[in-house]
Design an enzyme around this catalytic site. Sequence first.
Site, PDB file in Angstrom:
ATOM      1  N   THR A  90      75.083  41.345  35.348  1.00 39.55           N
ATOM      2  CA  THR A  90      76.285  42.158  35.492  1.00 39.55           C
ATOM      3  C   THR A  90      77.510  41.397  35.014  1.00 39.55           C
ATOM      4  O   THR A  90      77.538  40.178  35.053  1.00 39.55           O
ATOM      5  CB  THR A  90      76.486  42.620  36.956  1.00 39.55           C
ATOM      6  OG1 THR A  90      77.706  43.348  37.051  1.00 39.55           O
ATOM      7  CG2 THR A  90      76.552  41.436  37.912  1.00 39.55           C
ATOM      8  N   ARG A  91      78.493  42.149  34.537  1.00 45.16           N
ATOM      9  CA  ARG A  91      79.792  41.553  34.228  1.00 45.16           C
ATOM     10  C   ARG A  91      80.886  42.395  34.856  1.00 45.16           C
ATOM     11  O   ARG A  91      82.028  42.401  34.416  1.00 45.16           O
ATOM     12  CB  ARG A  91      79.979  41.395  32.714  1.00 45.16           C
ATOM     13  CG  ARG A  91      79.854  42.682  31.935  1.00 45.16           C
ATOM     14  CD  ARG A  91      79.868  42.420  30.441  1.00 45.16           C
ATOM     15  NE  ARG A  91      79.247  43.484  29.716  1.00 45.16           N
ATOM     16  CZ  ARG A  91      79.899  44.461  29.063  1.00 45.16           C
ATOM     17  NH1 ARG A  91      81.219  44.492  29.067  1.00 45.16           N
ATOM     18  NH2 ARG A  91      79.256  45.383  28.417  1.00 45.16           N
ATOM     19  N   HIS A 123      75.444  50.388  41.550  1.00 42.34           N
ATOM     20  CA  HIS A 123      74.613  49.238  41.182  1.00 42.34           C
ATOM     21  C   HIS A 123      73.931  48.614  42.391  1.00 42.34           C
ATOM     22  O   HIS A 123      72.838  48.060  42.285  1.00 42.34           O
ATOM     23  CB  HIS A 123      75.432  48.231  40.384  1.00 42.34           C
ATOM     24  CG  HIS A 123      75.760  48.728  39.009  1.00 42.34           C
ATOM     25  ND1 HIS A 123      77.030  49.067  38.628  1.00 42.34           N
ATOM     26  CD2 HIS A 123      74.959  49.010  37.949  1.00 42.34           C
ATOM     27  CE1 HIS A 123      77.002  49.519  37.373  1.00 42.34           C
ATOM     28  NE2 HIS A 123      75.762  49.499  36.946  1.00 42.34           N
ATOM     29  N   HIS A 134      79.532  48.103  42.647  1.00 39.66           N
ATOM     30  CA  HIS A 134      79.867  49.222  43.528  1.00 39.66           C
ATOM     31  C   HIS A 134      78.565  49.856  44.024  1.00 39.66           C
ATOM     32  O   HIS A 134      77.476  49.350  43.763  1.00 39.66           O
ATOM     33  CB  HIS A 134      80.766  50.220  42.801  1.00 39.66           C
ATOM     34  CG  HIS A 134      82.097  49.625  42.418  1.00 39.66           C
ATOM     35  ND1 HIS A 134      82.977  49.127  43.360  1.00 39.66           N
ATOM     36  CD2 HIS A 134      82.673  49.415  41.220  1.00 39.66           C
ATOM     37  CE1 HIS A 134      84.047  48.661  42.736  1.00 39.66           C
ATOM     38  NE2 HIS A 134      83.897  48.807  41.438  1.00 39.66           N
TER      39      HIS A 134
END
Length: 379
Positions: free
Chosen positions: A190-191, A198, A195
Amino acid sequence: MTAIAAAQRLIRPHGGYLVNRLGDRPVGVDGLERLTLTSREVSDLEMIATGALSPLEGFMGRDDYERVVDEMRLASDLPWALPVCLAVDAAPQGDRVALADGSGRLLAVLEVDDVYAYDKDREAERCFRTTDAEHPGVGRLYAQQPLYAAGRVTVFDRVPPAFPELAMDPAETRGTFAERGWKRVVGFQTRNPIHRAHEYLTKGALETVDGLLIHPLVGETKSDDVPAATRVECYRILVENYYPADRVVVSAFPAAMRYAGPREAIWHAICRKNYGCSHFIVGRDHAGVGSYYGTYDAQLIFDEFEAHELDIEPMFFEHSFFCRVCGSMASAKTCPHSGEDHVHLSGTKVRELLASSELPPVEFSRPEVAQVLIEAYRD
Ligand SMILES: [Zn+2]
């Protein structure tokens, strides 16, 4: 079970063994010709040294480079999706050169065994599927020096990690997984702050395996992405409050973003295999930017390989949301209701709420996470 037996249960690194190119500072290194690396190249160097890019032992030579660009394979036939190259303006004089970061700190020695010209348009077209210089990865490629210098590296000094508490080399994540008795581990790249959407897919994936590696990318990203320090605080507070500590490892992925979409999804999966992950989450438009890639391109590209070639298993996910009728998180795959029943907020709307210190709905974001973002906006 012994530590060795536990480690042997894990997926094998790409190519069969974990590369280690860390070594002692060689005598006379200060007298060598010096090349200054970009931050992307420093990230790659670090990952070569620790085995995150196994089986690469250095910056790619011409044979590997050509086959990777054309066929997504190394010269050995092993799948590989993106060039890992060192751009230079002229061929070095000696057969060994010192590699330095932007501040002049000497990090490594490169044994130069090839210097070759490359075609930027071709690399852009093949790897990024566009030659548009507005694309951040392509723009960076076009700004590079015109030659690639190839050869094995030995890293004798490492740039201190931005987040020491999250710094784990592949050998360390593997050691941790083995200690916990995990065999099947899913990696999540992830970058962005995590929330509910995800959170839902990481937990959905975790339901079917032994452990979850939340592996945020902390290398260079676009300037409009949420800063890594803010994201790291979001991950910490989310995991502390909503994930079982004995099933999750949070660690930093030191790569720089290339924004190469589908090819980067493959590349990210191979890296995570080296960190010990048997599974890897691929969402919609993984590693994409703007509208350069189709929604599912990063999932479809996995079909270009036989499953056994990559070994790591991709887990594909849809966009998810909270559905008021279902009373739970869901996706178009699992919820038959209309968009009106779904809690949906655009990125712009979320930014507006946070900037005015308002919490988004709990169905969208955990309040603890939103609070971190609100405070970041206030600074
Ligand atoms: Zn529903």
